[in-house]
Design a protein around this motif. Sequence first.
Motif, short mmCIF file in Angstrom:
data_model
loop_
_atom_site.label_atom_id
_atom_site.label_comp_id
_atom_site.label_asym_id
_atom_site.label_seq_id
_atom_site.Cartn_x
_atom_site.Cartn_y
_atom_site.Cartn_z
N GLN A 147 0.79 -1.14 0.08
CA GLN A 147 -0.02 0.18 0.09
C GLN A 147 0.89 1.33 0.12
OE1 GLN A 147 -3.33 -0.26 -0.20
NE2 GLN A 147 -3.08 -2.46 -0.56
N PRO A 148 0.86 2.21 -0.93
CA PRO A 148 1.47 3.20 -0.99
C PRO A 148 1.50 3.92 0.44
CG PRO A 148 0.05 3.32 -2.85
CD PRO A 148 -0.28 2.23 -1.93
N GLY A 149 2.94 4.30 0.68
CA GLY A 149 2.93 4.96 1.86
C GLY A 149 3.80 3.88 3.08
N ALA A 150 3.76 2.69 2.59
CA ALA A 150 4.37 1.66 3.45
C ALA A 150 5.83 1.69 3.40
CB ALA A 150 4.02 0.16 3.19
N GLN A 151 6.39 1.70 4.44
CA GLN A 151 8.01 1.42 4.61
C GLN A 151 8.55 -0.08 4.48
OE1 GLN A 151 9.24 4.51 4.86
NE2 GLN A 151 11.31 3.92 4.79
N LEU A 152 9.39 -0.30 3.45
CA LEU A 152 9.73 -1.57 3.11
C LEU A 152 11.39 -1.68 3.34
CD1 LEU A 152 7.67 -1.87 -0.22
CD2 LEU A 152 6.88 -2.60 2.04
N ASP A 153 11.64 -3.01 3.33
CA ASP A 153 13.15 -3.32 3.30
C ASP A 153 13.35 -4.01 2.00
OD1 ASP A 153 15.66 -4.49 3.29
OD2 ASP A 153 15.54 -5.28 5.30
N VAL A 154 13.78 -3.32 1.05
CA VAL A 154 13.72 -3.69 -0.36
C VAL A 154 15.19 -4.45 -0.88
CG1 VAL A 154 11.71 -2.52 -1.09
CG2 VAL A 154 13.82 -1.59 -1.15
N THR A 155 15.06 -5.52 -1.59
CA THR A 155 16.36 -6.01 -2.34
C THR A 155 15.91 -5.85 -3.86
OG1 THR A 155 17.03 -7.27 -0.53
CG2 THR A 155 18.06 -7.72 -2.62
N TRP A 156 17.07 -5.01 -4.75
CA TRP A 156 16.49 -4.90 -6.15
C TRP A 156 17.98 -5.88 -6.55
CZ3 TRP A 156 19.50 -2.93 -10.00
CH2 TRP A 156 18.79 -2.78 -11.07
N LYS A 157 17.18 -6.58 -7.81
CA LYS A 157 18.19 -7.42 -8.78
C LYS A 157 18.09 -7.27 -10.01
CE LYS A 157 18.69 -11.11 -5.19
NZ LYS A 157 18.80 -12.51 -4.88
N ALA A 158 18.91 -7.20 -10.81
CA ALA A 158 18.93 -7.33 -12.31
C ALA A 158 20.26 -7.57 -12.83
CB ALA A 158 18.57 -5.84 -12.80
N ARG A 159 20.20 -8.08 -14.06
CA ARG A 159 21.31 -8.53 -14.88
C ARG A 159 22.27 -7.46 -15.25
NH1 ARG A 159 19.97 -12.01 -19.99
NH2 ARG A 159 22.16 -12.11 -19.99
N ILE A 160 21.73 -6.24 -15.61
CA ILE A 160 22.44 -5.06 -16.01
C ILE A 160 21.53 -3.80 -15.38
CG2 ILE A 160 23.49 -5.97 -17.87
CD1 ILE A 160 21.83 -4.47 -19.65
N GLU A 161 22.44 -2.61 -15.13
CA GLU A 161 21.97 -1.53 -14.46
C GLU A 161 20.67 -0.98 -15.03
OE1 GLU A 161 21.71 0.90 -11.30
OE2 GLU A 161 23.18 -0.50 -11.64
N ASP A 162 20.70 -1.25 -16.41
CA ASP A 162 19.51 -0.43 -17.24
C ASP A 162 18.24 -1.46 -17.02
OD1 ASP A 162 21.17 1.63 -17.67
OD2 ASP A 162 21.71 0.98 -19.70
N HIS A 163 18.44 -2.57 -16.74
CA HIS A 163 17.03 -3.26 -16.65
C HIS A 163 16.09 -2.81 -15.72
CE1 HIS A 163 18.51 -6.88 -18.90
NE2 HIS A 163 18.64 -5.93 -19.76
N LEU A 164 14.76 -3.00 -15.97
CA LEU A 164 13.88 -2.76 -14.73
C LEU A 164 14.32 -3.60 -13.44
CD1 LEU A 164 11.02 -1.66 -13.84
CD2 LEU A 164 10.02 -3.51 -14.81
N GLY A 165 14.47 -4.82 -13.59
CA GLY A 165 14.91 -5.52 -12.34
C GLY A 165 13.81 -6.03 -11.71
N SER A 166 13.95 -6.57 -10.58
CA SER A 166 12.88 -7.18 -9.62
C SER A 166 13.11 -6.75 -8.14
CB SER A 166 12.62 -8.64 -9.69
OG SER A 166 14.00 -9.50 -9.52
N PHE A 167 12.22 -6.73 -7.22
CA PHE A 167 12.42 -6.27 -6.05
C PHE A 167 11.68 -7.64 -5.12
CE2 PHE A 167 11.82 -1.57 -6.69
CZ PHE A 167 13.27 -1.17 -5.84
N THR A 168 12.44 -7.91 -4.14
CA THR A 168 11.93 -8.66 -3.21
C THR A 168 11.70 -7.77 -2.01
OG1 THR A 168 14.04 -9.53 -2.41
CG2 THR A 168 12.73 -10.96 -3.73
N PHE A 169 10.85 -8.28 -1.21
CA PHE A 169 10.66 -6.87 0.04
C PHE A 169 10.36 -7.63 1.25
CE2 PHE A 169 6.38 -7.41 -1.51
CZ PHE A 169 5.63 -7.39 -0.22
N GLU A 170 10.63 -7.09 2.60
CA GLU A 170 9.96 -7.37 3.85
C GLU A 170 9.55 -5.88 4.35
OE1 GLU A 170 9.86 -10.16 5.42
OE2 GLU A 170 10.78 -11.38 3.79
#
Length: 244
Positions: free
Chosen positions: A50-73
């Motif tokens: 929900q917008p406004g939430a505080q998350l611990d996020v980890t972002w991964k992508a093959r290269i910097e310019d990619h959209l990449g994916s998040f996992t979160f807590e």
Amino acid sequence: MIEWRADGLLLSVRPHGEASAIINVLTRERGRHAGVVRGGQSRKRAPLLQPGAQLDVTWKARIEDHLGSFTFEPLRSRAAMLLEDRAALATLSAVCALAGACLPERAPMPDVYDRTVALCDALCTGQDWPARYALWEFALLGDLGFGLSLDQCAVTGARQGLPYVSPRTGRAVSAEGAGEWADRLLPLPGFLRGDDHASAQDVKDALRLTGHFLRQRVVPTLRSSGPIDARDGAERAIVRLLSN
């Protein structure tokens, strides 16, 4: 593989495919950053996004310019805390909408992050947040390169007694400099220039001022009217709150 981890303020969520979601988060060192959350539309994960939430996020992508994916807590939810406070909830939505639409992507803006998270926390604690929100909008104009010039009168050069702002130039105007044009100028509340106290009327005047320049200078750069609509809804809710 590129990977980083950070605390992030969730700004927006939109569906991606049948089950995933694309989220935008504001982080201190990475700025506004987007990525895909696998299963983000699931019954388990959607309520946490929900917008406004505080998350611990980890972002991964093959290269910097990619959209990449998040996992979160999840760290803390703010929207759920504000369900019974219409004005604060509307303001939280406005903050997320404006930041999500206006801030440049992947540009570190640590001061903006700190200021925005502090405001969102204040919304949850009830700590003089209407004035803080007006100051946040005022600062946002400067962050985006549209700051107002309030140090001296545009007409006389005076640095004291500046009750007005020109709606065209965004420069302060003294009573003497305003003359017969005073009724065409916008009120300048003192707390935007550093005064300690902000009355209810000062906050209303500040929101009228920042709203004018957001519409004049920022809205033309946006893709949709959604962020300014959310912002105007927050202003109406705050004005009702302060008028009671």
